[in-house]
Design an enzyme around this catalytic site. Structure first.
Site, PDB file in Angstrom:
ATOM      1  N   CYS A 241     -24.753 -70.955 -13.934  1.00 51.89           N
ATOM      2  CA  CYS A 241     -24.312 -70.249 -15.135  1.00 51.89           C
ATOM      3  C   CYS A 241     -22.993 -70.835 -15.657  1.00 51.89           C
ATOM      4  CB  CYS A 241     -24.170 -68.757 -14.838  1.00 51.89           C
ATOM      5  SG  CYS A 241     -24.238 -67.734 -16.316  1.00 51.89           S
ATOM      6  N   ASP A 242     -22.722 -70.490 -16.891  1.00 56.20           N
ATOM      7  CA  ASP A 242     -21.710 -71.190 -17.690  1.00 56.20           C
ATOM      8  C   ASP A 242     -20.398 -71.530 -16.976  1.00 56.20           C
ATOM      9  OD1 ASP A 242     -23.650 -70.513 -19.482  1.00 56.20           O
ATOM     10  OD2 ASP A 242     -22.326 -69.532 -20.899  1.00 56.20           O
ATOM     11  N   LYS A 243     -19.775 -70.551 -16.353  1.00 52.09           N
ATOM     12  CA  LYS A 243     -18.423 -70.792 -15.855  1.00 52.09           C
ATOM     13  C   LYS A 243     -18.402 -71.409 -14.466  1.00 52.09           C
ATOM     14  CE  LYS A 243     -17.248 -69.206 -19.670  1.00 52.09           C
ATOM     15  NZ  LYS A 243     -18.630 -68.981 -20.120  1.00 52.09           N
TER      16      LYS A 243
ATOM     17  N   SER B 199     -20.811 -68.094 -27.769  1.00 54.89           N
ATOM     18  CA  SER B 199     -21.787 -68.577 -26.796  1.00 54.89           C
ATOM     19  C   SER B 199     -22.344 -69.895 -27.305  1.00 54.89           C
ATOM     20  CB  SER B 199     -22.915 -67.562 -26.696  1.00 54.89           C
ATOM     21  OG  SER B 199     -24.088 -68.187 -26.256  1.00 54.89           O
TER      22      SER B 199
ATOM     23  N   ASP C 142     -23.027 -64.641 -17.698  1.00 55.10           N
ATOM     24  CA  ASP C 142     -22.600 -64.490 -19.096  1.00 55.10           C
ATOM     25  C   ASP C 142     -23.635 -63.818 -19.979  1.00 55.10           C
ATOM     26  OD1 ASP C 142     -20.375 -65.811 -18.287  1.00 55.10           O
ATOM     27  OD2 ASP C 142     -20.381 -67.240 -19.935  1.00 55.10           O
TER      28      ASP C 142
ATOM     29  N   GLU D  15     -17.142 -64.015 -25.380  1.00 55.52           N
ATOM     30  CA  GLU D  15     -18.013 -64.655 -26.361  1.00 55.52           C
ATOM     31  C   GLU D  15     -18.555 -63.600 -27.320  1.00 55.52           C
ATOM     32  OE1 GLU D  15     -20.999 -66.656 -24.097  1.00 55.52           O
ATOM     33  OE2 GLU D  15     -19.625 -68.238 -23.483  1.00 55.52           O
TER      34      GLU D  15
ATOM     35  N   CYS E  98     -29.444 -67.359 -13.151  1.00 52.05           N
ATOM     36  CA  CYS E  98     -28.842 -68.700 -13.271  1.00 52.05           C
ATOM     37  C   CYS E  98     -28.481 -69.312 -11.918  1.00 52.05           C
ATOM     38  CB  CYS E  98     -27.609 -68.632 -14.155  1.00 52.05           C
ATOM     39  SG  CYS E  98     -27.843 -67.605 -15.606  1.00 52.05           S
TER      40      CYS E  98
ATOM     41  N   CYS F 150     -30.079 -70.450 -18.993  1.00 50.15           N
ATOM     42  CA  CYS F 150     -30.627 -70.328 -20.350  1.00 50.15           C
ATOM     43  C   CYS F 150     -31.121 -71.692 -20.826  1.00 50.15           C
ATOM     44  CB  CYS F 150     -29.553 -69.805 -21.297  1.00 50.15           C
ATOM     45  SG  CYS F 150     -28.940 -68.188 -20.834  1.00 50.15           S
TER      46      CYS F 150
END
Ligand code: FES
Length: 554
Positions: free
Chosen positions: A123-125, A471, A82, A445, A50, A195
């Site tokens: 990535c997510d965070k 998620s 994640d 998650e 990511c 993702c």
């Protein structure tokens, strides 16, 4: 605003001679000390796809800053992946990393006298962490997304990491061959980037555009595309223009901008994590923006983007039809988006969108009066099981109501094993608790569990209720973010196997159908779990707020 409001304090004059020595040691010349000092902050790590390339992107961002007359320095921040820590104890560090990212940016930017800064995430965070730091520091600053990975192709159809997670459940159930399992593993992520579906990372990238903290059009170009480099380079001139004009993050992250982001979150059926992050960003910005605001928005916005996991399309497909501006324009035309908030581009979002054409984009994005789904993909629930609120993700079937018997687990692993062993049957409500912000700690998650439920063919017949998170790739009848959480004595701690639970997304209700006398008895027997003995998990568990307040430590 002066061109060098902070760096002049750190580096000008005789008294600051020693400070200049340190920057001369890395190549600064007399002329560089006359330029605004700009931090380029890539959330960078090779431990996953990511943010694999964000250091490269930071070089382009520096070029952009230099061309616009600034002096850039790269100061990276961290990444927790994640996808890789999903279903492991490592997942507890995911949400915690959001706080660490905001904190490390604060520490670096405030320590070194930067005048402006650019954050590059993936990535997510990393994304909410960077945007939280923007809100906290209230400086000229911009967020740029690192971009999504390309989707894989298997037997003529698109495969993504979602299929990889769900393949596990299908293989265990015996409906997927080992050969196909291996092919999915090989094909699910053919390039670096995030993702591919509308999971948390891509959700947050689109919300960043809607909120105005990223340039319009910057969310959807793939990580591997040349456009990525152009956007980070553009950020250099934009951030110096913000500095010149005195535009700071809090003039962008307003109530109206957050509401626009929440509207967009509903319209794309984005990740439920988006709610947690918007609440946290609002808190950092000092804006009163609550679950009630999100609830109100969720009741009037339909889903107009048909993207994975709720629909068939990926971020790449959205990019091909014009990207996030197409969605925003359709919301604007329907009167659902406020046109007035200004963005990092120095103009109002309404004015910027007037340059985009959202007609004839086909099935990926529909119009508000011919939506993909008539209701938003997320509902806010309240009731005796979640007095401070919970977040419901509406499954692919659109089913809004569910009533079933509780199967209670105090960890994700025990729930996963139960599903794997066939102990969870249709009609069950799987309750996973002590996995909230304080309890886990870190509110992990539950993708492994939700993917196992879907993979076992029970996506529409089994519900899940948890004080943890989902998620963005989660699908099914899922209720998370239950507040107060079990670790602080929330009612979810009192649920027992066989209790009846009612979920009603239409009315916004979640109820534990057990009488008050019985609940009082159970409450009398309850005691809080001990906090972790030491380290980051302990610090975090002592500071973190409930999910209904964004689960922040600020
Ligand atoms: Fe990083 Fe999915 S694991 S975006």
């Amino acid at each position: 605003m002066p061109r060098r409001p902070r760096s002049s304090v750190w580096y000008d004059g005789v008294e600051n001679l020693p400070h200049r020595v340190y920057l001369r040691a890395i190549g600064f010349k007399d002329n560089d000390f006359k330029k605004p000092l700009v931090a380029v902050v890539p959330a960078w790590s090779e431990a996953g796809p990511c943010n694999f390339h964000t250091l490269q992107l930071s070089l382009k961002a520096k070029e952009g800053v230099r061309e616009a007359g600034g002096a850039p320095l790269t100061v990276p921040t961290i990444v927790v992946n994640d996808g890789i820590n999903m279903g492991t104890d490592g997942m507890r560090y995911s949400l915690i990393s959001r706080e660490l990212i905001a904190d490390t940016i604060e520490a670096q930017v405030n320590s070194h006298g930067f005048d402006a800064w650019i954050g590059i995430g993936g990535c997510d965070k990393t994304q909410p962490g960077i945007i939280m730091a923007m809100a906290r520091l209230d400086m000229p600053s911009i967020y740029i997304y690192g971009g999504t990975a390309e989707a894989g192709i298997l037997d003529g159809t698109t495969v993504t990491v979602q299929e990889a997670f769900e393949a596990v459940g299908a293989y265990i159930r015996g409906v997927l061959s080992e050969r196909k399992l291996r092919l999915i593993e090989a094909q699910a992520m053919p390039t670096y980037g995030t993702c591919q579906g509308l999971f948390t990372a891509n959700t947050m990238a689109i919300l960043a555009e809607a909120m105005g903290v990223s340039p319009l059009g910057s969310a959807t170009p793939p990580a591997t595309s040349a456009e990525r480099g152009r956007y980070v380079s553009l950020a250099g001139s934009l951030v110096l223009d913000m500095l010149e004009r005195g535009i700071t993050a809090r003039s962008i992250i307003t109530y109206e901008a957050l509401r626009n982001a929440a509207t967009t979150l509903m319209a794309i059926a984005g990740s439920t994590n988006g709610i947690l992050h918007l609440l946290a960003i609002a808190r950092e910005a000092g804006v009163k923006f609550t679950l009630d605001d999100i609830d109100e928005v969720s009741r009037r916005v339909p889903v107009i983007a048909a993207m994975k996991p709720g629909g068939p399309f990926t971020m790449q497909d959205l990019h091909k039809v014009g990207g996030a501006p197409v969605i925003l324009k359709k919301l604007l035309e329907a009167g659902l988006l406020d046109p007035d908030p200004i963005t990092v581009e120095g103009e109002s979002i309404g004015k910027l969108l007037s340059r985009y054409d959202a007609n004839g984009v086909g099935e990926v994005v529909r119009s508000v009066d011919n939506p993909f789904k008539p209701h938003a993909g997320i509902r806010i629930l309240r009731g005796n099981l979640a007095p401070k609120g919970a977040v419901m993700k509406i499954g692919a079937s659109g089913r809004l109501a569910f009533r079933g018997q509780a199967k209670v687990y105090d960890s994700e692993r025990s729930a996963f094993n139960a599903i794997k062993n066939g102990e969870v049957t249709p009609g069950s409500v799987v309750v996973i608790r002590y996995v909230g912000p304080k309890g886990a700690p870190g509110m992990p998650e539950m993708l492994k569990v939700t993917a196992a439920i879907v993979g076992a063919g029970m996506g529409d017949t089994v519900a899940m209720v948890t004080d943890g998170r989902f998620s963005g790739a989660t699908r099914g009848i899922m209720v998370g973010h239950v507040a107060p959480e079990a670790a602080v004595g929330g009612p979810i701690a009192l649920v027992e196997d066989g209790d009846e639970i009612e979920i009603d997304g239409a009315r916004g209700v979640i109820r534990l159908l057990v009488n008050e006398d019985e609940l009082d008895k159970r409450r009398g027997r309850w005691s809080p779990p001990p906090p972790p003995p030491q380290g980051l998990l302990r610090k975090y568990s002592m500071l973190v707020s409930q999910a209904s307040e964004g689960a922040t430590t600020s």
